[in-house]
Design a protein around this motif. Sequence first.
Motif, mmCIF file in Angstrom:
data_model
loop_
_atom_site.group_PDB
_atom_site.id
_atom_site.type_symbol
_atom_site.label_atom_id
_atom_site.label_comp_id
_atom_site.label_asym_id
_atom_site.label_seq_id
_atom_site.Cartn_x
_atom_site.Cartn_y
_atom_site.Cartn_z
ATOM 1 N N ALA A 1 18.759 -5.298 16.843
ATOM 2 C CA ALA A 1 17.246 -5.505 16.604
ATOM 3 C C ALA A 1 17.045 -6.066 15.314
ATOM 4 N N PRO A 2 15.796 -6.966 15.299
ATOM 5 C CA PRO A 2 15.580 -7.427 13.990
ATOM 6 C C PRO A 2 15.184 -6.480 12.927
ATOM 7 N N LEU A 3 15.692 -6.911 11.621
ATOM 8 C CA LEU A 3 15.094 -6.068 10.474
ATOM 9 C C LEU A 3 13.517 -6.152 10.461
ATOM 10 N N PRO A 4 12.887 -4.908 10.150
ATOM 11 C CA PRO A 4 11.671 -4.957 9.760
ATOM 12 C C PRO A 4 11.324 -5.609 8.593
ATOM 13 N N ILE A 5 10.343 -6.270 8.745
ATOM 14 C CA ILE A 5 9.809 -7.222 7.401
ATOM 15 C C ILE A 5 8.875 -6.358 6.430
ATOM 16 N N VAL A 6 9.266 -6.415 5.172
ATOM 17 C CA VAL A 6 8.440 -5.367 4.429
ATOM 18 C C VAL A 6 7.848 -6.132 3.058
ATOM 19 N N LEU A 7 6.717 -6.026 2.752
ATOM 20 C CA LEU A 7 6.157 -6.654 1.774
ATOM 21 C C LEU A 7 5.818 -5.476 0.645
ATOM 22 N N VAL A 8 6.301 -5.304 -0.533
ATOM 23 C CA VAL A 8 5.753 -4.251 -1.431
ATOM 24 C C VAL A 8 4.637 -4.880 -2.197
ATOM 25 N N GLY A 9 3.298 -4.401 -1.632
ATOM 26 C CA GLY A 9 2.242 -4.689 -2.315
ATOM 27 C C GLY A 9 1.584 -4.300 -3.519
ATOM 28 N N LYS A 10 0.320 -4.157 -3.668
ATOM 29 C CA LYS A 10 -0.145 -3.470 -4.934
ATOM 30 C C LYS A 10 0.131 -2.073 -4.896
ATOM 31 N N LEU A 11 0.528 -1.928 -6.261
ATOM 32 C CA LEU A 11 0.781 -0.376 -6.881
ATOM 33 C C LEU A 11 -0.241 -0.132 -7.866
ATOM 34 N N LYS A 12 -0.922 0.911 -7.663
ATOM 35 C CA LYS A 12 -1.819 1.249 -8.569
ATOM 36 C C LYS A 12 -1.668 1.976 -9.880
ATOM 37 N N ASN A 13 -2.182 1.822 -10.795
ATOM 38 C CA ASN A 13 -1.801 2.610 -11.889
ATOM 39 C C ASN A 13 -3.055 3.579 -12.291
ATOM 40 N N SER A 14 -3.089 4.869 -12.071
ATOM 41 C CA SER A 14 -4.253 5.609 -12.329
ATOM 42 C C SER A 14 -3.897 6.807 -13.482
ATOM 43 N N THR A 15 -2.735 6.439 -14.273
ATOM 44 C CA THR A 15 -2.568 7.155 -15.345
ATOM 45 C C THR A 15 -3.275 6.391 -16.649
ATOM 46 N N SER A 16 -3.277 7.220 -17.814
ATOM 47 C CA SER A 16 -4.246 6.829 -19.073
ATOM 48 C C SER A 16 -3.164 5.810 -19.658
ATOM 49 N N GLU A 17 -1.818 5.564 -19.162
ATOM 50 C CA GLU A 17 -0.917 4.913 -19.895
ATOM 51 C C GLU A 17 -0.860 3.228 -19.563
ATOM 52 N N HIS A 18 -0.259 2.418 -20.164
ATOM 53 C CA HIS A 18 -0.081 1.133 -19.688
ATOM 54 C C HIS A 18 1.471 1.277 -18.955
ATOM 55 N N VAL A 19 1.625 1.074 -17.800
ATOM 56 C CA VAL A 19 2.756 1.004 -16.999
ATOM 57 C C VAL A 19 2.821 -0.195 -16.490
ATOM 58 N N ASP A 20 4.018 -0.727 -16.481
ATOM 59 C CA ASP A 20 4.301 -2.125 -15.962
ATOM 60 C C ASP A 20 4.610 -1.835 -14.235
ATOM 61 N N GLY B 1 19.915 -2.307 3.196
ATOM 62 C CA GLY B 1 20.375 -3.107 4.284
ATOM 63 C C GLY B 1 19.519 -3.051 5.573
ATOM 64 N N ARG B 2 18.378 -2.222 5.502
ATOM 65 C CA ARG B 2 17.655 -1.935 6.613
ATOM 66 C C ARG B 2 16.469 -2.544 6.624
ATOM 67 N N PHE B 3 16.216 -3.424 5.822
ATOM 68 C CA PHE B 3 14.805 -4.186 5.624
ATOM 69 C C PHE B 3 15.041 -5.699 5.179
ATOM 70 N N ALA B 4 13.877 -6.481 5.937
ATOM 71 C CA ALA B 4 13.928 -7.842 5.239
ATOM 72 C C ALA B 4 12.788 -7.901 4.607
ATOM 73 N N LEU B 5 12.716 -8.468 3.221
ATOM 74 C CA LEU B 5 11.957 -8.485 2.334
ATOM 75 C C LEU B 5 11.125 -9.766 2.149
ATOM 76 N N VAL B 6 9.726 -9.576 1.781
ATOM 77 C CA VAL B 6 8.962 -10.804 1.432
ATOM 78 C C VAL B 6 8.272 -10.480 0.032
ATOM 79 N N ASP B 7 8.334 -11.561 -1.005
ATOM 80 C CA ASP B 7 8.194 -11.356 -2.123
ATOM 81 C C ASP B 7 6.666 -11.571 -2.200
ATOM 82 N N GLN B 8 5.589 -10.937 -2.858
ATOM 83 C CA GLN B 8 4.179 -11.386 -2.806
ATOM 84 C C GLN B 8 3.911 -12.503 -3.837
#
Length: 202
Positions: A72-91, A107-114
């Motif tokens: 089976a082809p690997l599922p293609i995943v894009l890591v999208g927006k991760l929100k920072n809801s803390t009071s700190e600056h987090v990269d 080894g179980r995913f194919a990745l696309v970079d945003q």
Amino acid sequence: MNSRLILSACLAASLTAACGGPRAYTRGTYEDPNTIEMLSDRFNENDLQLIAKKMAESLANTPRFAQATAQAPLPIVLVGKLKNSTSEHVDMRSLADKIQTALSQTGRFALVDQGARLDIAEEYEYQQSGYVDPNAAKGPGQQVSVDFIMTGDLASIIQEVGNDKLVYYKMTAKLNNVRTGLIEWTDEKQIRKKFEKRSVGW
């Protein structure tokens, strides 16, 4: 002024310069980046590593992806927006990159970079500008379609009572099916740290 007073004044000046003069970090050693050290009560690289490891392992071990066959082809995943809801600056970009790397290593995913998508779009424009051999130029229309987008939110709760401080982080991640919009997987990583206020200085 006699010689004893002059000597004392010079000694005092020397001590003042030695104690209060400018200081710089001039010597260092390499450390294991996986060593857990908490030099402050802020979000640190260890928190980032713990979150990325938990999310990648949890997703890879989900029955749907853990039972994927070699054919089976690997599922293609894009890591999208991760929100920072803390009071700190987090990269959050670094956190997304860390999760992306951890997912790739399973080894179980194919990745696309945003971010790379934007760079590729610019490259398409250049290759279609006439500067590149038309027979060799690449263009839009042949990229893969993403199957899933990962989103997430980092939240924190801070409690201070007397000399004690508790810092609590919770990272919640979700894998969204691009075709259906359904949440195919979700998990969270909790981190709780306790600090004790102490006097510093001389």
